[in-house]
Design a protein around this motif. Structure first.
Motif, PDB file in Angstrom:
ATOM      1  N   GLU A 197      90.747  48.048  70.147  1.00  0.00           N
ATOM      2  CA  GLU A 197      90.248  47.124  71.159  1.00  0.00           C
ATOM      3  C   GLU A 197      88.743  47.300  71.364  1.00  0.00           C
ATOM      4  OE1 GLU A 197      94.510  47.439  71.438  1.00  0.00           O
ATOM      5  OE2 GLU A 197      92.960  49.000  71.459  1.00  0.00           O
ATOM      6  N   GLU A 198      88.283  48.542  71.351  1.00  0.00           N
ATOM      7  CA  GLU A 198      86.847  48.792  71.489  1.00  0.00           C
ATOM      8  C   GLU A 198      86.082  48.195  70.318  1.00  0.00           C
ATOM      9  OE1 GLU A 198      85.726  52.841  73.584  1.00  0.00           O
ATOM     10  OE2 GLU A 198      87.377  53.159  72.169  1.00  0.00           O
ATOM     11  N   LEU A 199      86.607  48.377  69.113  1.00  0.00           N
ATOM     12  CA  LEU A 199      85.946  47.834  67.931  1.00  0.00           C
ATOM     13  C   LEU A 199      85.890  46.311  67.987  1.00  0.00           C
ATOM     14  CD1 LEU A 199      84.653  48.263  65.169  1.00  0.00           C
ATOM     15  CD2 LEU A 199      86.955  48.260  64.176  1.00  0.00           C
ATOM     16  N   GLU A 200      86.969  45.694  68.414  1.00  0.00           N
ATOM     17  CA  GLU A 200      86.990  44.236  68.527  1.00  0.00           C
ATOM     18  C   GLU A 200      85.969  43.752  69.550  1.00  0.00           C
ATOM     19  OE1 GLU A 200      91.083  43.519  69.418  1.00  0.00           O
ATOM     20  OE2 GLU A 200      91.695  43.487  67.305  1.00  0.00           O
ATOM     21  N   PHE A 201      85.829  44.466  70.665  1.00  0.00           N
ATOM     22  CA  PHE A 201      84.842  44.085  71.659  1.00  0.00           C
ATOM     23  C   PHE A 201      83.425  44.232  71.101  1.00  0.00           C
ATOM     24  CE2 PHE A 201      81.973  44.912  75.223  1.00  0.00           C
ATOM     25  CZ  PHE A 201      82.261  43.837  76.057  1.00  0.00           C
ATOM     26  N   ALA A 202      83.166  45.326  70.384  1.00  0.00           N
ATOM     27  CA  ALA A 202      81.848  45.537  69.782  1.00  0.00           C
ATOM     28  C   ALA A 202      81.516  44.418  68.803  1.00  0.00           C
ATOM     29  CB  ALA A 202      81.807  46.891  69.084  1.00  0.00           C
ATOM     30  N   ARG A 203      82.501  43.997  68.012  1.00  0.00           N
ATOM     31  CA  ARG A 203      82.281  42.902  67.058  1.00  0.00           C
ATOM     32  C   ARG A 203      82.050  41.579  67.795  1.00  0.00           C
ATOM     33  NH1 ARG A 203      87.050  44.709  62.763  1.00  0.00           N
ATOM     34  NH2 ARG A 203      85.753  46.151  61.544  1.00  0.00           N
ATOM     35  N   TYR A 204      82.786  41.375  68.873  1.00  0.00           N
ATOM     36  CA  TYR A 204      82.605  40.161  69.666  1.00  0.00           C
ATOM     37  C   TYR A 204      81.183  40.084  70.228  1.00  0.00           C
ATOM     38  CZ  TYR A 204      82.910  37.193  73.827  1.00  0.00           C
ATOM     39  OH  TYR A 204      82.666  36.255  74.792  1.00  0.00           O
ATOM     40  N   LYS A 205      80.640  41.243  70.626  1.00  0.00           N
ATOM     41  CA  LYS A 205      79.297  41.301  71.195  1.00  0.00           C
ATOM     42  C   LYS A 205      78.204  41.429  70.126  1.00  0.00           C
ATOM     43  CE  LYS A 205      78.510  41.669  75.120  1.00  0.00           C
ATOM     44  NZ  LYS A 205      78.210  40.684  76.186  1.00  0.00           N
ATOM     45  N   ASN A 206      78.614  41.509  68.865  1.00  0.00           N
ATOM     46  CA  ASN A 206      77.675  41.670  67.748  1.00  0.00           C
ATOM     47  C   ASN A 206      76.855  42.959  67.852  1.00  0.00           C
ATOM     48  OD1 ASN A 206      78.282  39.240  66.301  1.00  0.00           O
ATOM     49  ND2 ASN A 206      77.166  38.092  67.868  1.00  0.00           N
ATOM     50  N   PHE A 207      77.472  44.007  68.379  1.00  0.00           N
ATOM     51  CA  PHE A 207      76.817  45.303  68.408  1.00  0.00           C
ATOM     52  C   PHE A 207      76.875  45.932  67.016  1.00  0.00           C
ATOM     53  CE2 PHE A 207      78.233  45.788  73.106  1.00  0.00           C
ATOM     54  CZ  PHE A 207      77.188  44.981  73.513  1.00  0.00           C
ATOM     55  N   LYS A 208      75.779  46.476  66.576  1.00  0.00           N
ATOM     56  CA  LYS A 208      75.706  47.073  65.252  1.00  0.00           C
ATOM     57  C   LYS A 208      76.241  48.504  65.304  1.00  0.00           C
ATOM     58  CE  LYS A 208      74.515  47.123  60.901  1.00  0.00           C
ATOM     59  NZ  LYS A 208      75.206  46.290  59.907  1.00  0.00           N
ATOM     60  N   ILE A 209      77.108  48.857  64.340  1.00  0.00           N
ATOM     61  CA  ILE A 209      77.682  50.196  64.268  1.00  0.00           C
ATOM     62  C   ILE A 209      77.350  50.817  62.920  1.00  0.00           C
ATOM     63  CG2 ILE A 209      79.802  51.568  64.317  1.00  0.00           C
ATOM     64  CD1 ILE A 209      81.070  49.324  65.993  1.00  0.00           C
ATOM     65  N   PHE A 210      76.597  51.919  62.949  1.00  0.00           N
ATOM     66  CA  PHE A 210      76.320  52.691  61.751  1.00  0.00           C
ATOM     67  C   PHE A 210      77.189  53.945  61.771  1.00  0.00           C
ATOM     68  CE2 PHE A 210      72.300  50.389  62.395  1.00  0.00           C
ATOM     69  CZ  PHE A 210      72.144  49.819  61.138  1.00  0.00           C
ATOM     70  N   LYS A 211      78.153  53.995  60.870  1.00  0.00           N
ATOM     71  CA  LYS A 211      78.980  55.194  60.769  1.00  0.00           C
ATOM     72  C   LYS A 211      78.174  56.316  60.109  1.00  0.00           C
ATOM     73  CE  LYS A 211      83.228  52.495  60.447  1.00  0.00           C
ATOM     74  NZ  LYS A 211      84.434  52.178  59.644  1.00  0.00           N
ATOM     75  N   PRO A 212      78.568  57.566  60.305  1.00  0.00           N
ATOM     76  CA  PRO A 212      77.772  58.678  59.775  1.00  0.00           C
ATOM     77  C   PRO A 212      77.922  58.882  58.273  1.00  0.00           C
ATOM     78  CG  PRO A 212      79.712  59.517  60.892  1.00  0.00           C
ATOM     79  CD  PRO A 212      79.692  58.036  61.136  1.00  0.00           C
ATOM     80  N   PHE A 213      78.915  58.259  57.657  1.00  0.00           N
ATOM     81  CA  PHE A 213      79.270  58.612  56.284  1.00  0.00           C
ATOM     82  C   PHE A 213      78.328  58.037  55.236  1.00  0.00           C
ATOM     83  CE2 PHE A 213      83.138  57.552  58.837  1.00  0.00           C
ATOM     84  CZ  PHE A 213      83.361  58.834  59.295  1.00  0.00           C
ATOM     85  N   ASN A 214      77.771  56.856  55.494  1.00  0.00           N
ATOM     86  CA  ASN A 214      76.918  56.206  54.489  1.00  0.00           C
ATOM     87  C   ASN A 214      75.674  55.602  55.136  1.00  0.00           C
ATOM     88  OD1 ASN A 214      78.182  54.194  55.892  1.00  0.00           O
ATOM     89  ND2 ASN A 214      79.043  53.144  54.107  1.00  0.00           N
ATOM     90  N   PHE A 215      75.212  56.246  56.184  1.00  0.00           N
ATOM     91  CA  PHE A 215      74.097  55.711  56.957  1.00  0.00           C
ATOM     92  C   PHE A 215      72.778  55.821  56.198  1.00  0.00           C
ATOM     93  CE2 PHE A 215      70.557  56.942  59.811  1.00  0.00           C
ATOM     94  CZ  PHE A 215      70.345  55.698  60.381  1.00  0.00           C
ATOM     95  N   LYS A 216      71.978  54.754  56.278  1.00  0.00           N
ATOM     96  CA  LYS A 216      70.647  54.735  55.677  1.00  0.00           C
ATOM     97  C   LYS A 216      69.641  54.324  56.739  1.00  0.00           C
ATOM     98  CE  LYS A 216      72.193  53.631  50.963  1.00  0.00           C
ATOM     99  NZ  LYS A 216      73.642  53.767  51.289  1.00  0.00           N
ATOM    100  N   ILE A 217      68.594  55.121  56.887  1.00  0.00           N
ATOM    101  CA  ILE A 217      67.618  54.910  57.946  1.00  0.00           C
ATOM    102  C   ILE A 217      66.909  53.568  57.804  1.00  0.00           C
ATOM    103  CG2 ILE A 217      65.737  56.060  56.748  1.00  0.00           C
ATOM    104  CD1 ILE A 217      66.471  56.401  60.513  1.00  0.00           C
ATOM    105  N   ASP A 218      66.749  53.076  56.567  1.00  0.00           N
ATOM    106  CA  ASP A 218      66.089  51.783  56.368  1.00  0.00           C
ATOM    107  C   ASP A 218      66.897  50.649  56.992  1.00  0.00           C
ATOM    108  OD1 ASP A 218      64.031  53.003  55.040  1.00  0.00           O
ATOM    109  OD2 ASP A 218      64.740  52.489  53.025  1.00  0.00           O
TER     110      ASP A 218
END
Length: 278
Positions: A165-186
């Protein structure tokens, strides 16, 4: 070695300071390991173990004007805390504020007092987007939900534990999520290019527990805290305020020491212009 009850770099009064450190020792809603009310003073103690010269940014921190304003009163319910934080922030809006939690709800209190002309960049293992938790809309698991209601865009770095439910809300709000596994600073730089100002919140459980064992809700497979150095190199000009939250001090002071060092390097990077940074 001299150890005192204030942040070791504090050398200025509130009116003259460029940077202000303030504790908000509130942890009434923590749901796993309590005790982050002890973190502000633990971070202060840890700061005395660190050299006041930043070898990373080549800055003598003794030359900066820094005030440790002490701890904000958190007696009473959360509405009282909100008012106390608002009163304090109104006195330091022309300065760079570094808040020491306390649980993550203190971040909402500071953001609410500062306004909404920035994006909210949060290092966190969790999304904190629940509408309510334990029948409390101001639970630390609801922090970003409340911040979203202020009309502020949220960018997550290190998130890896949340409900569907939290993920769906974040997607609805277009919040960007960078997971730690493949994150790139650029990729983060591309997102932040749309914003002139950034509020940086560091929930220390965003880092892997091997680096930061003393947190309220540890979560494996997290970030290496050296990512903060790259964030400071690239974005410190945009960062208008910062907090560190959810620390439950460990016996060996590993986590408070990490927090103190992060603050030192933020101060160093913030004091430089972009052309001077290494």
């Amino acid at each position: 070695m001299h150890i005192d009850s204030f942040f070791s770099l504090s050398n200025s009064d509130l009116d003259s300071a460029e940077f202000v450190v303030a504790g908000i020792p509130y942890d009434r809603s923590q749901s796993f390991l309590p005790g982050s009310r002890f973190a502000p003073n633990a971070i202060r103690i840890a700061s005395w173990n660190l050299e006041s010269y930043s070898s990373i940014f080549d800055v003598d921190l003794d030359l900066l004007r820094i005030c440790d304003a002490g701890n904000i009163n958190v007696d009473g319910d959360f509405n009282v805390v909100l008012k106390n934080v608002e009163n304090f922030v109104s006195k330091v809006k022309d300065k760079v504020l570094i808040s020491l939690g306390g649980e993550h709800t203190v971040s909402y209190a500071v953001v609410r007092a500062l306004g909404n002309d920035f994006c909210y960049l949060v290092i966190d293992a969790h999304l904190d987007l629940r509408e309510s938790f334990d029948n409390d809309p101001y639970n630390h698991a609801c922090t970003c939900r409340r911040i979203s209601e202020l009309g502020i865009d949220i960018i997550y770095l290190g998130a890896r534990s949340y409900t569907k439910e939290e993920l769906e809300f974040a997607r609805y709000k277009n919040f960007k999520i960078f997971k730690p596994f493949n994150f790139k600073i650029d990729e983060l730089e591309d997102v932040l290019s749309s914003y002139d100002k950034v509020y940086l919140s560091i929930d220390v459980d965003g880092f892997d527990p091997s680096f930061a064992p003393g947190v309220s809700t540890p979560e494996p497979f997290g970030l290496n805290p050296t990512i903060t150095l790259e964030i400071f190199r690239r974005f410190s000009e945009k960062i208008v305020a910062m907090d560190l939250v959810e620390v439950v001090p460990d016996d060996n002071y590993v986590t408070p020491m990490l927090c103190a060092r992060i603050i030192f390097e933020f101060l160093a990077s913030k004091s430089l212009s972009s052309t001077e940074k290494l």
